[in-house]
Design a protein around this motif. Structure first.
Motif, short mmCIF file in Angstrom:
data_model
loop_
_atom_site.label_atom_id
_atom_site.label_comp_id
_atom_site.label_asym_id
_atom_site.label_seq_id
_atom_site.Cartn_x
_atom_site.Cartn_y
_atom_site.Cartn_z
N ARG A 193 0.94 -1.23 -0.10
CA ARG A 193 0.14 -0.09 -0.04
C ARG A 193 1.00 1.36 -0.14
NH1 ARG A 193 -3.17 -2.29 5.02
NH2 ARG A 193 -3.93 -3.95 4.41
N ARG A 194 2.28 1.13 -0.26
CA ARG A 194 3.09 2.14 0.10
C ARG A 194 3.23 3.08 -0.82
NH1 ARG A 194 8.42 3.28 -0.49
NH2 ARG A 194 8.72 1.26 -1.56
N THR A 195 2.89 2.70 -2.15
CA THR A 195 2.99 3.94 -3.40
C THR A 195 1.80 3.82 -4.14
OG1 THR A 195 4.33 2.40 -4.73
CG2 THR A 195 5.63 3.53 -3.38
N PRO A 196 1.67 4.81 -5.07
CA PRO A 196 0.60 4.52 -5.89
C PRO A 196 0.71 3.70 -6.82
CG PRO A 196 1.01 7.09 -5.42
CD PRO A 196 2.23 6.20 -4.65
N ALA A 197 2.07 3.46 -7.21
CA ALA A 197 2.21 2.49 -8.35
C ALA A 197 1.85 0.91 -7.61
CB ALA A 197 3.71 2.54 -8.97
N LEU A 198 2.01 0.70 -6.56
CA LEU A 198 2.09 -0.60 -6.04
C LEU A 198 0.63 -0.87 -5.62
CD1 LEU A 198 5.17 -0.98 -3.40
CD2 LEU A 198 4.74 -2.46 -5.67
N ARG A 199 -0.07 0.22 -5.33
CA ARG A 199 -1.57 -0.07 -5.07
C ARG A 199 -2.33 -0.10 -6.29
NH1 ARG A 199 -0.60 4.53 -1.36
NH2 ARG A 199 -1.11 6.14 -2.94
N ALA A 200 -1.96 0.63 -7.46
CA ALA A 200 -2.52 0.43 -8.56
C ALA A 200 -2.34 -1.18 -9.26
CB ALA A 200 -2.16 1.52 -9.79
N LEU A 201 -1.06 -1.60 -9.14
CA LEU A 201 -0.63 -2.87 -9.50
C LEU A 201 -1.61 -3.98 -8.93
CD1 LEU A 201 3.23 -2.74 -9.89
CD2 LEU A 201 1.59 -3.35 -11.73
N SER A 202 -1.78 -3.63 -7.69
CA SER A 202 -2.64 -4.73 -6.94
C SER A 202 -4.13 -4.56 -6.67
CB SER A 202 -1.95 -4.94 -5.70
OG SER A 202 -2.03 -3.77 -4.76
N ARG A 203 -4.56 -3.38 -7.56
CA ARG A 203 -5.86 -3.08 -7.38
C ARG A 203 -6.62 -4.25 -8.20
NH1 ARG A 203 -5.77 2.26 -8.57
NH2 ARG A 203 -5.36 2.52 -6.21
N GLU A 204 -7.79 -4.48 -7.45
CA GLU A 204 -8.57 -5.95 -7.86
C GLU A 204 -9.57 -5.43 -8.95
OE1 GLU A 204 -10.07 -8.03 -4.60
OE2 GLU A 204 -8.10 -7.43 -3.60
N ASP A 205 -10.10 -4.22 -9.00
CA ASP A 205 -11.26 -3.96 -9.96
C ASP A 205 -11.12 -2.44 -10.43
OD1 ASP A 205 -13.41 -4.22 -11.57
OD2 ASP A 205 -14.67 -4.81 -9.86
N ARG A 206 -11.86 -2.23 -11.60
CA ARG A 206 -11.73 -0.81 -11.93
C ARG A 206 -13.30 -0.29 -12.09
NH1 ARG A 206 -7.15 -1.35 -11.04
NH2 ARG A 206 -5.27 -0.81 -12.01
N LEU A 207 -13.42 1.11 -12.03
CA LEU A 207 -14.64 1.76 -12.38
C LEU A 207 -14.43 2.20 -13.64
CD1 LEU A 207 -17.39 2.61 -11.65
CD2 LEU A 207 -16.39 4.52 -10.27
N SER A 208 -15.00 1.94 -14.29
CA SER A 208 -14.97 2.53 -16.06
C SER A 208 -16.39 3.37 -16.40
CB SER A 208 -14.78 1.42 -16.84
OG SER A 208 -15.51 1.69 -18.09
N THR A 209 -16.29 4.21 -17.39
CA THR A 209 -17.59 4.77 -17.91
C THR A 209 -18.33 3.76 -18.60
OG1 THR A 209 -16.25 5.42 -19.99
CG2 THR A 209 -16.39 7.00 -18.43
N ASP A 210 -17.78 2.62 -18.97
CA ASP A 210 -18.79 1.46 -19.38
C ASP A 210 -20.02 1.09 -18.46
OD1 ASP A 210 -17.18 1.48 -21.78
OD2 ASP A 210 -16.08 -0.19 -21.24
N GLY A 264 -8.68 10.52 -14.89
CA GLY A 264 -7.92 9.65 -14.40
C GLY A 264 -7.80 9.30 -13.05
N TRP A 265 -9.34 9.32 -12.29
CA TRP A 265 -9.47 9.34 -10.90
C TRP A 265 -8.71 8.12 -10.47
CZ3 TRP A 265 -11.99 12.18 -7.36
CH2 TRP A 265 -12.31 11.55 -6.11
N ASP A 266 -8.15 8.34 -9.31
CA ASP A 266 -7.26 7.13 -8.48
C ASP A 266 -7.53 7.17 -7.15
OD1 ASP A 266 -5.55 5.39 -8.51
OD2 ASP A 266 -4.06 6.56 -7.81
#
Ligand code: PBG
Length: 336
Positions: A18-35, A334-336
């Motif tokens: 959870r330490r950096t945005p990159a590691l958090r993004a890599l381990s994120r389990e899902d995405r919210l999309s405009t779809d 690019g909401w994060d």
């Protein structure tokens, strides 16, 4: 080692990931999309007209021409579907709800206008009699009873008129028994074999619909409550039976409504049936977030995005939300 038993500390230090945005993004389990977004909009009569909905700050009713413009903007933002709710002139409300299947009613005119101008956005409808009913209920009222089978016959006529006008997704929100099967049979019979149905299959009798009833002008007409057809908030197994029944009758997609108080139902539906599953983040949920944000009590944008992510996590393929354009704008940024 099972999923629920990670190695003991310090071999496992979950905060490493959870330490950096990159590691958090890599381990994120899902995405919210405009779809994932379906945008419910309120349509009113007139031309170049908007009306505010006081109990839903930021939501307006639009005349058909402005609804077409809004659909084009939504499409440009990547929103895939728009769902139309008409504000019907009280003079057109009757006990038998005949305006519901008038091919020239406000909703059907809006469908045709949007189809012509923005052909690539999916158009969803509301199939229920309440906007046209002098009694304010989703079905026809006789002697104080909301009669099922006669209501289904009327709803089938309404659904056919919407499908003929060009609706892509019919949204029966009425909770009468047998309506999905009756609509599906009538669509096949009429050769409208491509029209999809998103059943409001698990729709609860909820206080969270209050602002919506103001928005469509149904609050004044409604006497009593909708407990003889909508689900009891304490029932979950019954919701699963209702969903199973609607899938068996020919629904392509199913919905749980309201959204946030019923995330457990979303998860159970997705796990049990593995069909396209949606939640409706209803007017009261929207109003609560807006009101708290308006008072400076919560960060409105963050609360909105978090609420929408919750639907993904609970297994939903998409969500009907009045926040759709705002959320799509943030997702694109690019909401994060
Ligand atoms: C009625 C209908 C309702 C909503 C969608 N269709 C209200 C109700 O059942 O009384 C609620 C949507 C919202 O609250 O945002 N057929």
């Amino acid at each position: 080692m099972s999923k629920s038993h990670p190695p003991a500390f310090p071999l496992s230090r979950p905060r490493r990931m959870r330490r950096t945005p990159a590691l958090r993004a890599l381990s994120r389990e899902d995405r919210l999309s405009t779809d994932d977004l379906i945008w419910p909009v309120f349509v009113c009569d007139g031309c170049a007209t908007t009306q505010e909905v006081p109990s839903m700050p930021g939501v307006i009713r639009r005349s058909v021409d402005l609804t077409v413009e809004a659909a084009a903007e939504a499409h440009a933002l990547g929103i895939r579907a728009i769902c139309l709710f008409p504000y019907t002139d009280p003079a057109l409300k009757t006990d038998l709800c005949e305006e519901a299947w008038n091919p020239e009613n406000l909703s059907n005119r809006a469908i045709r206008a949007i189809k012509a101008a923005v052909p690539d956005i999916a158009i969803m409808t509301d199939v229920a009699l309440d906007p046209y009913n002098a009694q304010g209920h989703d079905g026809i009222v006789r002697g104080g009873e909301i009669v099922n089978d006669e209501s289904v016959a009327a709803l089938v006529k309404m659904a056919l008129a919407q499908a003929e006008a060009g609706a892509d997704i019919l949204g029966p929100s009425d909770m009468m028994d047998g309506r999905i099967g009756a609509m599906r049979a009538a669509l096949e019979e009429a050769g409208l074999i491509h029209t999809t149905i998103m059943s409001y299959a698990a729709k609860y009798a909820s206080a969270f619909y209050g602002p919506f009833r103001d928005a469509v002008g149904a609050s004044g007409a409604l006497k009593g409550d909708k407990k003889t057809y909508q689900l009891d908030p304490l029932n979950a197994d019954e919701a699963l039976r209702a969903v199973g029944r609607d899938i068996a009758e020919g629904a392509d997609m199913v919905m749980v409504k309201p959204g946030m108080p019923y995330l457990d139902i979303c998860r159970r539906v997705k796990d049990a049936f593995a069909v396209p599953t949606y939640a409706y983040q209803v007017s009261g949920e929207y109003a609560m977030i807006r009101a708290a944000a308006g008072n400076g009590w919560i960060d409105g944008e963050k609360a909105m995005m978090e609420s929408l992510m919750a639907f993904r996590r609970a297994g939903c393929d998409g969500v009907l939300t009045y926040f759709a354009p705002e959320a799509a704008t943030l997702i694109r940024a690019g909401w994060d």
